[in-house]
Design a protein around this motif. Structure first.
Motif, PDB file in Angstrom:
ATOM      1  N   LEU A  60      42.218-137.233 -34.363  1.00  0.00           N
ATOM      2  CA  LEU A  60      41.769-137.885 -33.099  1.00  0.00           C
ATOM      3  C   LEU A  60      41.560-139.342 -33.295  1.00  0.00           C
ATOM      4  O   LEU A  60      40.715-139.620 -34.292  1.00  0.00           O
ATOM      5  CB  LEU A  60      40.302-137.206 -32.532  1.00  0.00           C
ATOM      6  CG  LEU A  60      39.715-137.567 -31.544  1.00  0.00           C
ATOM      7  CD1 LEU A  60      40.599-137.184 -30.290  1.00  0.00           C
ATOM      8  CD2 LEU A  60      38.382-137.155 -31.093  1.00  0.00           C
ATOM      9  N   SER A  61      42.177-140.099 -32.821  1.00  0.00           N
ATOM     10  CA  SER A  61      42.008-141.927 -33.058  1.00  0.00           C
ATOM     11  C   SER A  61      41.402-142.416 -31.914  1.00  0.00           C
ATOM     12  O   SER A  61      41.642-142.001 -30.904  1.00  0.00           O
ATOM     13  CB  SER A  61      43.753-142.383 -33.452  1.00  0.00           C
ATOM     14  OG  SER A  61      44.134-141.609 -34.180  1.00  0.00           O
ATOM     15  N   THR A  62      40.812-143.489 -32.275  1.00  0.00           N
ATOM     16  CA  THR A  62      40.001-144.165 -31.555  1.00  0.00           C
ATOM     17  C   THR A  62      40.166-145.938 -31.586  1.00  0.00           C
ATOM     18  O   THR A  62      40.069-146.225 -32.900  1.00  0.00           O
ATOM     19  CB  THR A  62      38.511-144.039 -31.102  1.00  0.00           C
ATOM     20  OG1 THR A  62      38.329-142.801 -30.823  1.00  0.00           O
ATOM     21  CG2 THR A  62      38.088-145.101 -30.287  1.00  0.00           C
ATOM     22  N   ILE A  63      40.569-146.594 -30.805  1.00  0.00           N
ATOM     23  CA  ILE A  63      40.823-148.249 -30.699  1.00  0.00           C
ATOM     24  C   ILE A  63      39.650-148.647 -29.877  1.00  0.00           C
ATOM     25  O   ILE A  63      39.613-148.413 -28.788  1.00  0.00           O
ATOM     26  CB  ILE A  63      42.083-148.518 -30.337  1.00  0.00           C
ATOM     27  CG1 ILE A  63      43.223-148.036 -31.163  1.00  0.00           C
ATOM     28  CG2 ILE A  63      42.091-150.130 -30.256  1.00  0.00           C
ATOM     29  CD1 ILE A  63      44.579-148.158 -30.837  1.00  0.00           C
ATOM     30  N   ARG A  64      38.787-149.356 -30.607  1.00  0.00           N
ATOM     31  CA  ARG A  64      37.659-150.113 -29.794  1.00  0.00           C
ATOM     32  C   ARG A  64      37.950-151.510 -29.882  1.00  0.00           C
ATOM     33  O   ARG A  64      38.381-152.232 -30.977  1.00  0.00           O
ATOM     34  CB  ARG A  64      36.349-149.849 -30.471  1.00  0.00           C
ATOM     35  CG  ARG A  64      35.772-148.490 -30.173  1.00  0.00           C
ATOM     36  CD  ARG A  64      34.576-147.983 -30.655  1.00  0.00           C
ATOM     37  NE  ARG A  64      34.299-146.782 -30.770  1.00  0.00           N
ATOM     38  CZ  ARG A  64      33.860-146.082 -29.826  1.00  0.00           C
ATOM     39  NH1 ARG A  64      33.492-146.927 -28.611  1.00  0.00           N
ATOM     40  NH2 ARG A  64      33.533-144.941 -29.927  1.00  0.00           N
ATOM     41  N   CYS A  65      37.535-152.453 -28.743  1.00  0.00           N
ATOM     42  CA  CYS A  65      37.745-153.820 -28.803  1.00  0.00           C
ATOM     43  C   CYS A  65      36.735-154.456 -28.610  1.00  0.00           C
ATOM     44  O   CYS A  65      35.964-153.944 -27.385  1.00  0.00           O
ATOM     45  CB  CYS A  65      39.132-154.428 -27.989  1.00  0.00           C
ATOM     46  SG  CYS A  65      40.506-153.682 -28.403  1.00  0.00           S
ATOM     47  N   PHE A  66      35.991-155.587 -29.055  1.00  0.00           N
ATOM     48  CA  PHE A  66      35.100-156.220 -28.918  1.00  0.00           C
ATOM     49  C   PHE A  66      35.376-157.668 -28.680  1.00  0.00           C
ATOM     50  O   PHE A  66      35.765-158.425 -29.674  1.00  0.00           O
ATOM     51  CB  PHE A  66      33.953-155.961 -30.025  1.00  0.00           C
ATOM     52  CG  PHE A  66      33.452-154.416 -30.202  1.00  0.00           C
ATOM     53  CD1 PHE A  66      32.423-153.929 -29.530  1.00  0.00           C
ATOM     54  CD2 PHE A  66      34.157-153.944 -31.108  1.00  0.00           C
ATOM     55  CE1 PHE A  66      32.103-152.645 -29.751  1.00  0.00           C
ATOM     56  CE2 PHE A  66      34.118-152.387 -31.390  1.00  0.00           C
ATOM     57  CZ  PHE A  66      33.050-151.806 -30.556  1.00  0.00           C
ATOM     58  N   ALA A  67      34.839-158.417 -27.713  1.00  0.00           N
ATOM     59  CA  ALA A  67      34.780-159.857 -27.733  1.00  0.00           C
ATOM     60  C   ALA A  67      33.875-160.384 -28.791  1.00  0.00           C
ATOM     61  O   ALA A  67      32.619-160.076 -28.883  1.00  0.00           O
ATOM     62  CB  ALA A  67      34.601-160.494 -26.276  1.00  0.00           C
ATOM     63  N   VAL A  68      34.529-161.622 -29.424  1.00  0.00           N
ATOM     64  CA  VAL A  68      33.201-162.055 -30.448  1.00  0.00           C
ATOM     65  C   VAL A  68      32.835-163.203 -29.627  1.00  0.00           C
ATOM     66  O   VAL A  68      33.703-164.294 -29.144  1.00  0.00           O
ATOM     67  CB  VAL A  68      34.105-162.560 -31.632  1.00  0.00           C
ATOM     68  CG1 VAL A  68      33.325-163.277 -32.482  1.00  0.00           C
ATOM     69  CG2 VAL A  68      34.997-161.497 -32.501  1.00  0.00           C
ATOM     70  N   THR A  69      31.481-163.248 -29.497  1.00  0.00           N
ATOM     71  CA  THR A  69      30.999-164.294 -28.674  1.00  0.00           C
ATOM     72  C   THR A  69      30.033-165.440 -29.261  1.00  0.00           C
ATOM     73  O   THR A  69      29.823-166.183 -28.857  1.00  0.00           O
ATOM     74  CB  THR A  69      29.927-163.494 -27.752  1.00  0.00           C
ATOM     75  OG1 THR A  69      28.883-162.865 -28.611  1.00  0.00           O
ATOM     76  CG2 THR A  69      30.506-162.339 -26.985  1.00  0.00           C
ATOM     77  N   ALA A  70      30.032-165.237 -30.542  1.00  0.00           N
ATOM     78  CA  ALA A  70      29.411-166.462 -31.219  1.00  0.00           C
ATOM     79  C   ALA A  70      30.153-166.687 -32.704  1.00  0.00           C
ATOM     80  O   ALA A  70      30.753-165.623 -33.338  1.00  0.00           O
ATOM     81  CB  ALA A  70      27.990-166.028 -31.414  1.00  0.00           C
ATOM     82  N   GLY A  71      29.652-167.834 -33.395  1.00  0.00           N
ATOM     83  CA  GLY A  71      29.933-167.954 -34.762  1.00  0.00           C
ATOM     84  C   GLY A  71      31.365-168.598 -34.848  1.00  0.00           C
ATOM     85  O   GLY A  71      32.069-168.858 -33.745  1.00  0.00           O
ATOM     86  N   GLU A  72      32.052-168.794 -35.966  1.00  0.00           N
ATOM     87  CA  GLU A  72      33.316-169.241 -36.099  1.00  0.00           C
ATOM     88  C   GLU A  72      34.405-168.562 -35.426  1.00  0.00           C
ATOM     89  O   GLU A  72      35.513-168.931 -35.392  1.00  0.00           O
ATOM     90  CB  GLU A  72      33.468-169.540 -37.617  1.00  0.00           C
ATOM     91  CG  GLU A  72      33.542-168.445 -38.478  1.00  0.00           C
ATOM     92  CD  GLU A  72      33.986-168.708 -40.023  1.00  0.00           C
ATOM     93  OE1 GLU A  72      34.636-168.255 -40.849  1.00  0.00           O
ATOM     94  OE2 GLU A  72      32.952-169.582 -40.384  1.00  0.00           O
ATOM     95  N   CYS A  73      34.356-167.227 -35.236  1.00  0.00           N
ATOM     96  CA  CYS A  73      35.405-166.419 -34.471  1.00  0.00           C
ATOM     97  C   CYS A  73      35.103-166.218 -33.146  1.00  0.00           C
ATOM     98  O   CYS A  73      35.654-165.591 -32.481  1.00  0.00           O
ATOM     99  CB  CYS A  73      35.372-165.158 -35.224  1.00  0.00           C
ATOM    100  SG  CYS A  73      36.020-165.128 -36.735  1.00  0.00           S
ATOM    101  N   GLU A  74      34.293-166.957 -32.477  1.00  0.00           N
ATOM    102  CA  GLU A  74      33.721-167.078 -31.045  1.00  0.00           C
ATOM    103  C   GLU A  74      35.225-167.076 -30.267  1.00  0.00           C
ATOM    104  O   GLU A  74      36.149-168.137 -30.539  1.00  0.00           O
ATOM    105  CB  GLU A  74      33.036-168.032 -30.811  1.00  0.00           C
ATOM    106  CG  GLU A  74      32.594-168.069 -29.086  1.00  0.00           C
ATOM    107  CD  GLU A  74      31.625-169.085 -28.843  1.00  0.00           C
ATOM    108  OE1 GLU A  74      31.309-169.445 -27.653  1.00  0.00           O
ATOM    109  OE2 GLU A  74      30.950-169.654 -29.815  1.00  0.00           O
TER     110      GLU A  74
END
Length: 152
Positions: A97-111
């Motif tokens: 069972l596989s899951t892919i989760r995506c998150f917006a980076v909202t702060a810092g150098e990877c914003e």
């Protein structure tokens, strides 16, 4: 006494992709994996599958064919969970069972970039080799996703 090597039956790989969430998430549909994952030659819906169930066939460059079933999908929380239901050739383990989760980076150098996590939870009969293979395949696919999203 068993000669099998004890191993974890899960794998977690992640990456920060230099593209906004909207561009990365666009690719995270089972039928679109061939648009970013260079290991997959084609991906298409399985005809005749139950209307309420999304089943997609992935044909890999090496000739392997998997049918994967979408178990969960959230456009609000940006994740997809899928399972392998058939494989040619047969898998050496019972299930994954596989899951892919995506998150917006909202702060810092990877914003403005996207953090992506790709997990796999395997049945207890998966060998250490299967887990290592899954680790590297996910890393390669994440690199492919980064390339595709940066061009989108």
């Amino acid at each position: 006494m068993s000669s099998a090597i004890p191993t974890s039956t899960s794998v977690v790989e992640s990456a920060v992709i230099q593209a906004p969430l909207s561009k990365v998430w666009h690719f995270i549909k089972l039928q679109d994996f061939s648009k970013f994952n260079t290991a997959i030659k084609t991906s298409s819906f399985v005809k005749g599958a139950n209307e309420e169930t999304d089943i997609v066939k992935w044909t890999f460059n090496d000739g392997t064919v998997l049918e994967v079933k979408q178990e969960e999908h959230s456009t609000i929380n940006h994740y997809i969970t899928y399972s392998v239901i058939t494989s040619q050739p047969e898998l050496s383990y019972s299930s994954v069972l596989s899951t892919i989760r995506c998150f917006a980076v909202t702060a810092g150098e990877c914003e403005g970039q996207t953090y992506v996590e790709w997990t796999g939870n395997f049945s207890s009969d998966a060998s250490a080799g299967v887990i290592q293979d899954a680790k590297y395949k996910r890393r390669e696919a994440l690199a492919d996703l980064a390339k595709a999203a940066s061009k989108a």
